[in-house]
Scaffold this motif. Sequence first.
Motif, PDB file in Angstrom:
ATOM      1  N   THR A 172     -41.716  52.817 -20.452  1.00  0.00           N
ATOM      2  CA  THR A 172     -41.610  54.001 -20.189  1.00  0.00           C
ATOM      3  C   THR A 172     -41.078  54.501 -21.357  1.00  0.00           C
ATOM      4  O   THR A 172     -41.414  55.960 -20.821  1.00  0.00           O
ATOM      5  CB  THR A 172     -41.367  53.530 -18.801  1.00  0.00           C
ATOM      6  N   ARG A 173     -40.532  54.431 -22.283  1.00  0.00           N
ATOM      7  CA  ARG A 173     -40.330  55.535 -23.333  1.00  0.00           C
ATOM      8  C   ARG A 173     -40.920  56.338 -23.883  1.00  0.00           C
ATOM      9  O   ARG A 173     -40.082  57.255 -25.081  1.00  0.00           O
ATOM     10  CB  ARG A 173     -38.737  55.268 -23.300  1.00  0.00           C
ATOM     11  N   CYS A 174     -42.182  55.681 -24.372  1.00  0.00           N
ATOM     12  CA  CYS A 174     -43.260  56.211 -25.458  1.00  0.00           C
ATOM     13  C   CYS A 174     -44.342  56.676 -25.384  1.00  0.00           C
ATOM     14  O   CYS A 174     -45.727  55.898 -24.543  1.00  0.00           O
ATOM     15  CB  CYS A 174     -43.676  54.234 -25.987  1.00  0.00           C
ATOM     16  N   SER A 175     -44.557  57.337 -26.193  1.00  0.00           N
ATOM     17  CA  SER A 175     -45.671  58.858 -25.346  1.00  0.00           C
ATOM     18  C   SER A 175     -47.070  58.067 -26.032  1.00  0.00           C
ATOM     19  O   SER A 175     -48.194  58.247 -25.603  1.00  0.00           O
ATOM     20  CB  SER A 175     -45.431  59.531 -25.858  1.00  0.00           C
ATOM     21  N   ILE A 176     -46.696  56.726 -26.923  1.00  0.00           N
ATOM     22  CA  ILE A 176     -47.918  56.727 -27.455  1.00  0.00           C
ATOM     23  C   ILE A 176     -48.389  54.512 -26.393  1.00  0.00           C
ATOM     24  O   ILE A 176     -49.926  55.016 -26.031  1.00  0.00           O
ATOM     25  CB  ILE A 176     -48.156  55.612 -28.770  1.00  0.00           C
ATOM     26  N   SER A 177     -47.691  54.308 -26.367  1.00  0.00           N
ATOM     27  CA  SER A 177     -47.811  53.431 -24.625  1.00  0.00           C
ATOM     28  C   SER A 177     -48.599  54.703 -23.316  1.00  0.00           C
ATOM     29  O   SER A 177     -49.747  53.716 -23.054  1.00  0.00           O
ATOM     30  CB  SER A 177     -46.547  52.746 -24.192  1.00  0.00           C
ATOM     31  N   ALA A 178     -48.022  55.630 -22.776  1.00  0.00           N
ATOM     32  CA  ALA A 178     -47.933  56.405 -21.682  1.00  0.00           C
ATOM     33  C   ALA A 178     -49.262  56.414 -22.908  1.00  0.00           C
ATOM     34  O   ALA A 178     -50.645  56.283 -21.578  1.00  0.00           O
ATOM     35  CB  ALA A 178     -47.863  57.233 -21.773  1.00  0.00           C
ATOM     36  N   MET A 179     -50.096  56.470 -23.363  1.00  0.00           N
ATOM     37  CA  MET A 179     -50.742  57.136 -23.426  1.00  0.00           C
ATOM     38  C   MET A 179     -52.673  55.599 -23.877  1.00  0.00           C
ATOM     39  O   MET A 179     -53.505  56.066 -23.404  1.00  0.00           O
ATOM     40  CB  MET A 179     -51.884  57.314 -25.661  1.00  0.00           C
ATOM     41  N   ASP A 215     -54.690  39.661 -28.831  1.00  0.00           N
ATOM     42  CA  ASP A 215     -53.682  40.718 -28.720  1.00  0.00           C
ATOM     43  C   ASP A 215     -54.078  41.517 -29.854  1.00  0.00           C
ATOM     44  O   ASP A 215     -54.403  41.529 -30.679  1.00  0.00           O
ATOM     45  CB  ASP A 215     -52.069  40.063 -28.479  1.00  0.00           C
ATOM     46  N   ASN A 216     -53.245  42.905 -29.241  1.00  0.00           N
ATOM     47  CA  ASN A 216     -53.861  43.812 -29.765  1.00  0.00           C
ATOM     48  C   ASN A 216     -52.600  45.338 -29.647  1.00  0.00           C
ATOM     49  O   ASN A 216     -51.828  45.082 -28.608  1.00  0.00           O
ATOM     50  CB  ASN A 216     -55.269  44.627 -29.833  1.00  0.00           C
ATOM     51  N   SER A 217     -52.580  45.878 -30.426  1.00  0.00           N
ATOM     52  CA  SER A 217     -51.131  47.352 -29.491  1.00  0.00           C
ATOM     53  C   SER A 217     -51.272  48.174 -30.658  1.00  0.00           C
ATOM     54  O   SER A 217     -52.540  48.941 -31.218  1.00  0.00           O
ATOM     55  CB  SER A 217     -50.170  46.723 -30.395  1.00  0.00           C
ATOM     56  N   HIS A 218     -50.686  49.548 -29.575  1.00  0.00           N
ATOM     57  CA  HIS A 218     -50.619  50.737 -30.659  1.00  0.00           C
ATOM     58  C   HIS A 218     -52.438  51.040 -30.772  1.00  0.00           C
ATOM     59  O   HIS A 218     -52.829  50.957 -28.787  1.00  0.00           O
ATOM     60  CB  HIS A 218     -50.429  50.918 -32.026  1.00  0.00           C
ATOM     61  N   MET A 219     -53.013  52.100 -31.073  1.00  0.00           N
ATOM     62  CA  MET A 219     -54.196  52.717 -30.689  1.00  0.00           C
ATOM     63  C   MET A 219     -55.315  51.368 -31.195  1.00  0.00           C
ATOM     64  O   MET A 219     -56.405  52.194 -30.848  1.00  0.00           O
ATOM     65  CB  MET A 219     -54.139  53.145 -31.754  1.00  0.00           C
TER      66      MET A 219
END
Length: 117
Positions: A31-38, A96-100
Amino acid sequence: MNWNHLTAKDQIDQIKISSSNKPVLIFKHSTRCSISAMAENRLERSWVKEEIPSMDLFYLDLIQFREISNYIAHVFEVPHESPQILIISDGKCIYDNSHMGISYHEIKRVFESLTAV
């Protein structure tokens, strides 16, 4: 998306069991990460329930439940990342994958490969 919220470690054991009947997706969100929100926004806007009708969806607020995030990394033998998705089938993390790299189309591809007969 109809998220089930991960708030207890024993839910992971239940996910392992239920994943023998249908795949389970876990979305680990900071909840503190803009990339996660995107990543969450892109996933929710792209999701078509009729294309992936039988996948249970779990959402983990890893800031609030960091110990569960660490437990997921240990149980499914994946490095901790945020944001991150995991697809669980037959008690194992098969994707599994992460970020973009979090992509509805990749999730759909994995789902279709699991349900192809």
